[in-house]
Design a protein around this motif. Structure first.
Motif, PDB file in Angstrom:
ATOM      1  N   UNK A   1      17.016  61.365  83.236  1.00 23.75           N
ATOM      2  CA  UNK A   1      15.719  60.719  83.300  1.00 23.75           C
ATOM      3  C   UNK A   1      14.642  61.557  82.640  1.00 23.75           C
ATOM      4  N   UNK A   2      14.976  62.666  82.087  1.00 23.09           N
ATOM      5  CA  UNK A   2      14.017  63.682  81.681  1.00 23.09           C
ATOM      6  C   UNK A   2      12.882  63.108  80.853  1.00 23.09           C
ATOM      7  N   UNK A 410      14.315  47.657  88.426  1.00 24.47           N
ATOM      8  CA  UNK A 410      14.407  47.173  87.057  1.00 24.47           C
ATOM      9  C   UNK A 410      14.003  48.256  86.068  1.00 24.47           C
ATOM     10  N   UNK A 411      12.958  49.006  86.399  1.00 32.03           N
ATOM     11  CA  UNK A 411      12.524  50.102  85.525  1.00 32.03           C
ATOM     12  C   UNK A 411      13.635  51.130  85.384  1.00 32.03           C
ATOM     13  N   UNK A 412      14.274  51.486  86.510  1.00 27.10           N
ATOM     14  CA  UNK A 412      15.351  52.462  86.461  1.00 27.10           C
ATOM     15  C   UNK A 412      16.510  51.941  85.606  1.00 27.10           C
ATOM     16  N   UNK A 413      16.881  50.678  85.779  1.00 29.21           N
ATOM     17  CA  UNK A 413      17.962  50.090  84.976  1.00 29.21           C
ATOM     18  C   UNK A 413      17.599  50.100  83.491  1.00 29.21           C
ATOM     19  N   UNK A 416      17.862  53.616  82.075  1.00 31.96           N
ATOM     20  CA  UNK A 416      19.256  54.020  81.894  1.00 31.96           C
ATOM     21  C   UNK A 416      19.861  53.342  80.662  1.00 31.96           C
ATOM     22  N   UNK A 417      19.568  52.065  80.479  1.00 33.13           N
ATOM     23  CA  UNK A 417      20.075  51.343  79.313  1.00 33.13           C
ATOM     24  C   UNK A 417      19.546  51.957  78.026  1.00 33.13           C
ATOM     25  N   UNK A 418      18.253  52.285  78.025  1.00 30.28           N
ATOM     26  CA  UNK A 418      17.648  52.887  76.842  1.00 30.28           C
ATOM     27  C   UNK A 418      18.331  54.212  76.506  1.00 30.28           C
ATOM     28  N   UNK A 419      18.576  55.044  77.503  1.00 34.38           N
ATOM     29  CA  UNK A 419      19.185  56.349  77.264  1.00 34.38           C
ATOM     30  C   UNK A 419      20.639  56.220  76.802  1.00 34.38           C
ATOM     31  N   UNK A 420      21.345  55.221  77.316  1.00 31.09           N
ATOM     32  CA  UNK A 420      22.742  55.044  76.938  1.00 31.09           C
ATOM     33  C   UNK A 420      22.886  54.488  75.524  1.00 31.09           C
ATOM     34  N   UNK A 421      22.056  53.511  75.174  1.00 31.47           N
ATOM     35  CA  UNK A 421      22.222  52.830  73.897  1.00 31.47           C
ATOM     36  C   UNK A 421      21.500  53.537  72.751  1.00 31.47           C
ATOM     37  N   UNK A 422      20.564  54.418  73.064  1.00 32.56           N
ATOM     38  CA  UNK A 422      19.864  55.191  72.035  1.00 32.56           C
ATOM     39  C   UNK A 422      19.706  56.616  72.559  1.00 32.56           C
ATOM     40  N   UNK A 424      19.434  59.614  71.453  1.00 34.89           N
ATOM     41  CA  UNK A 424      18.528  60.620  70.897  1.00 34.89           C
ATOM     42  C   UNK A 424      17.086  60.323  71.274  1.00 34.89           C
ATOM     43  N   UNK A 425      16.606  59.128  70.974  1.00 35.32           N
ATOM     44  CA  UNK A 425      15.200  58.806  71.205  1.00 35.32           C
ATOM     45  C   UNK A 425      14.973  57.980  72.465  1.00 35.32           C
ATOM     46  N   UNK A 426      15.982  57.231  72.902  1.00 35.41           N
ATOM     47  CA  UNK A 426      15.820  56.370  74.063  1.00 35.41           C
ATOM     48  C   UNK A 426      15.292  57.049  75.306  1.00 35.41           C
ATOM     49  N   UNK A 427      15.759  58.276  75.644  1.00 33.10           N
ATOM     50  CA  UNK A 427      15.265  58.919  76.864  1.00 33.10           C
ATOM     51  C   UNK A 427      13.770  59.212  76.852  1.00 33.10           C
ATOM     52  N   UNK A 428      13.107  59.084  75.697  1.00 30.15           N
ATOM     53  CA  UNK A 428      11.701  59.478  75.598  1.00 30.15           C
ATOM     54  C   UNK A 428      10.795  58.316  75.227  1.00 30.15           C
ATOM     55  N   UNK A 429      11.330  57.096  75.242  1.00 32.05           N
ATOM     56  CA  UNK A 429      10.508  55.945  74.883  1.00 32.05           C
ATOM     57  C   UNK A 429       9.735  55.377  76.062  1.00 32.05           C
ATOM     58  N   UNK A 430      10.129  55.725  77.272  1.00 30.89           N
ATOM     59  CA  UNK A 430       9.364  55.298  78.429  1.00 30.89           C
ATOM     60  C   UNK A 430       9.529  53.824  78.764  1.00 30.89           C
ATOM     61  N   UNK A 431       8.652  53.330  79.647  1.00 31.02           N
ATOM     62  CA  UNK A 431       8.700  51.950  80.112  1.00 31.02           C
ATOM     63  C   UNK A 431       7.277  51.444  80.282  1.00 31.02           C
ATOM     64  N   UNK A 432       6.962  50.360  79.592  1.00 28.32           N
ATOM     65  CA  UNK A 432       5.588  49.851  79.609  1.00 28.32           C
ATOM     66  C   UNK A 432       5.185  49.300  80.963  1.00 28.32           C
ATOM     67  N   UNK A 433       6.177  49.011  81.836  1.00 26.16           N
ATOM     68  CA  UNK A 433       5.845  48.473  83.144  1.00 26.16           C
ATOM     69  C   UNK A 433       5.027  49.409  83.995  1.00 26.16           C
ATOM     70  N   UNK A 434       5.112  50.708  83.737  1.00 27.23           N
ATOM     71  CA  UNK A 434       4.363  51.666  84.542  1.00 27.23           C
ATOM     72  C   UNK A 434       2.884  51.599  84.206  1.00 27.23           C
ATOM     73  N   UNK A 435       2.553  51.749  82.929  1.00 32.50           N
ATOM     74  CA  UNK A 435       1.151  51.684  82.536  1.00 32.50           C
ATOM     75  C   UNK A 435       0.599  50.271  82.682  1.00 32.50           C
ATOM     76  N   UNK A 436       1.314  49.288  82.162  1.00 33.39           N
ATOM     77  CA  UNK A 436       0.790  47.920  82.162  1.00 33.39           C
ATOM     78  C   UNK A 436       0.740  47.326  83.562  1.00 33.39           C
TER      79      UNK A 436
END
Length: 524
Positions: A1-2, A410-413, A416-422, A424-436
């Motif tokens: 989750x880093x 849903x955010x956690x899922x 995890x999907x982002x980190x698995x499928x990408x 290199x960059x997926x773990x650092x793209x975040x989730x717009x649901x937090x800010x929005x």
């Protein structure tokens, strides 16, 4: 989750979808396709009938502004000024006069409106500073090219959230999440930070923060069209600018002239799907870079492409755990590093510079180039000042344009999907649901397939190796929009037209200059 939860606040990468706000005018496109555009409603007539006052600016250019309603459902309420700059053909520049609209705004000049993307990038700066790079001589000789800053951007009632010092702190946030059991506590902490961001943005920006959505911006474009004396609008949009163009075409199909949309977005998918597709795209582009680097003696990582990929993933993880102290008491967080790493990947011509920066980072722990690129992307000048907070304008539009899930599971899922499928960059793209989820105003739009009534033809362009707007988006949109023709450029990079490919230029020029457009799909 880093780093992923806090990256949701500091490194939003997804593009946006169409928003729907209350309308002060009906386009009646079903009844008027192929006919003259409908007259504006009585409440909007004053905006549509305004005269432009032009002034010399930026050397040989001309500047003006249009006045638009802040809220199109309340045309008699507060107004905003939208800044515009025009690059006119040489024979139209001479002899123009100030303050009377006689320099082409009476319809003598054909205009081409443009938007560079973002959202949050300055269309004014695109024309004022990069016309010769982006627009060919034939286009500049034929059209008066108009750049404008969208509402919420730079010179047009900009979104403002922080002082320069606070903006540095915002971008350099170093909080991380390392253990799954910390997720709930970290989510709440991230949401509290997001609430504060939203409150600060509203306090500094004012009421206009609620109205920087894409549909309102598209309505501004139609006011610009009318003020320029044009019955139809010619437009060239890049990246997010394609979404803006599609929104205009949905609202004002009978007023669409020649539209070129390059770096096509897919308006039928939601924000997290957009972000996931981009993460995959940048991972794929990075793998291409790694393959290129591994074949060179100057590559800082020995071995095969997979070794280059592993080394960069380790570098990101290292900086996430131990942010780097930089000169002038600054900190390089993983979000800043990723932001800087991505910028030269938009075009394969940036690969040699990326190799140089990676060599300095791997061999000497020198991240100067990455920080400089991240600063350039964020609009930070060498003196520490921000011309405008483009990333905050991005966030404001994104949160208004479409809803994002704020559900913890849903955010956690999604993360995890982002980190698995990408990886290199997926773990650092975040989730717009937090800010929005904590934004002061709720989203008003939903993902939807575009419906273009009254539009006769429109040109979509996608690039096979585009990391930011994957070519599949252009292909899918082409299937959804029968009025479209699709040009696929086989190559690397984000924008096809700016690549200077003769085949692409020939097709774009044939359409914009002569009105000639192929049917179906073709490739360059």
């Amino acid at each position: 989750m880093r780093g992923r939860l806090w990256a949701a606040l500091f490194a939003a990468m997804a593009l946006t979808l169409t928003a729907c706000v209350p309308s002060g005018e009906d386009s009646d496109a079903d009844e008027q396709g192929g006919q003259e555009p409908a007259a504006p409603s009585e409440e909007l007539a004053a905006f549509y009938e305004q005269s432009l006052t032009w002034e010399d600016c930026e050397g040989s250019l001309r500047c003006t502004h249009v006045e638009v309603p802040m809220d199109y459902s309340d045309p008699e309420g507060e107004t905003l000024e939208i800044a515009m700059v025009a690059s006119l053909p040489e024979d139209e520049t001479e002899g123009t006069e100030d303050s009377d609209g006689s320099d082409g705004s009476d319809g003598d000049v054909e205009y081409l409106l443009t938007n560079p993307g973002g959202p949050g990038e300055s269309g004014y700066d695109l024309v004022a500073e990069m016309s010769d790079y982006v627009f060919s001589a034939p286009l500049q000789e034929h059209y008066g090219i108009i750049g404008f800053d969208l509402r919420g951007v730079h010179r047009s009632a900009p979104v403002e959230c922080f002082t320069d010092e606070q903006m540095d702190d915002y971008r350099e946030q170093t909080e991380t999440v390392d253990e799954a059991e910390e997720l709930a506590d970290e989510l709440e902490a991230a949401r509290e930070a997001a609430r504060q961001v939203g409150e600060d943005c509203l306090e500094r920006t004012g009421e206009s923060l609620e109205f920087v959505d894409t549909e309102s911006a598209a309505r501004d474009m139609d006011v610009i069209r009318a003020a320029l004396g044009q019955e139809t609008l010619h437009y060239m949009g890049f990246s997010y600018g394609t979404h803006l163009g599609i929104t205009y075409a949905e609202l004002f199909g009978d007023r669409v002239g020649r539209f070129v949309l390059d770096g096509m977005m897919d308006t039928s998918i939601d924000g997290q799907q957009l972000s996931l597709a981009q993460a995959r795209g940048f991972d794929a582009a990075f793998e291409d870079f790694a393959q290129w680097c591994a074949g060179r003696e100057s590559c800082p990582v020995e071995g095969e492409a997979s070794d280059v990929v592993d080394a960069v993933q380790e570098l990101f993880a290292q900086v996430a755990q131990e942010p780097v102290a930089m000169p002038s008491d600054r900190t390089l967080s993983v979000s800043v590093l990723v932001e800087g790493f991505i910028l030269p990947m938009y075009d394969a011509q940036g690969w040699p510079l990326l190799e140089q920066a990676l060599t300095a980072a791997v061999d000497e722990q020198d991240f100067t180039m990455f920080q400089a690129w991240a600063d350039a992307s964020a609009g930070r000048g060498p003196d520490g000042s921000y011309d405008w907070q483009n990333s905050m304008a991005f966030n404001a539009v994104m949160c208004l344009d479409f809803p994002a899930s704020a559900d913890d599971e849903q955010i956690q899922d999604d993360l995890e999907t982002m980190a698995q499928e990408a990886p290199t960059f997926g773990p650092y793209f975040g989730h717009s649901g937090i800010l929005c989820g904590e934004w002061p105003f709720e989203a008003s739009g939903e993902p939807e397939e575009p419906q273009l009534d009254g539009v006769e033809e429109i040109l979509f362009i996608g690039t096979s190796g585009d990391p930011a707007t994957p070519v599949r988006w252009a292909e899918d949109m082409h299937q959804m929009v029968p009025e479209s023709s699709l040009l696929v450029y086989e190559g690397e990079g984000h924008i096809a037209y700016a690549a200077g490919d003769e085949c692409v230029e020939e097709i774009v020029h044939g359409y914009l200059l002569d009105g000639e457009l192929f049917e179906g799909r073709t490739e360059c």
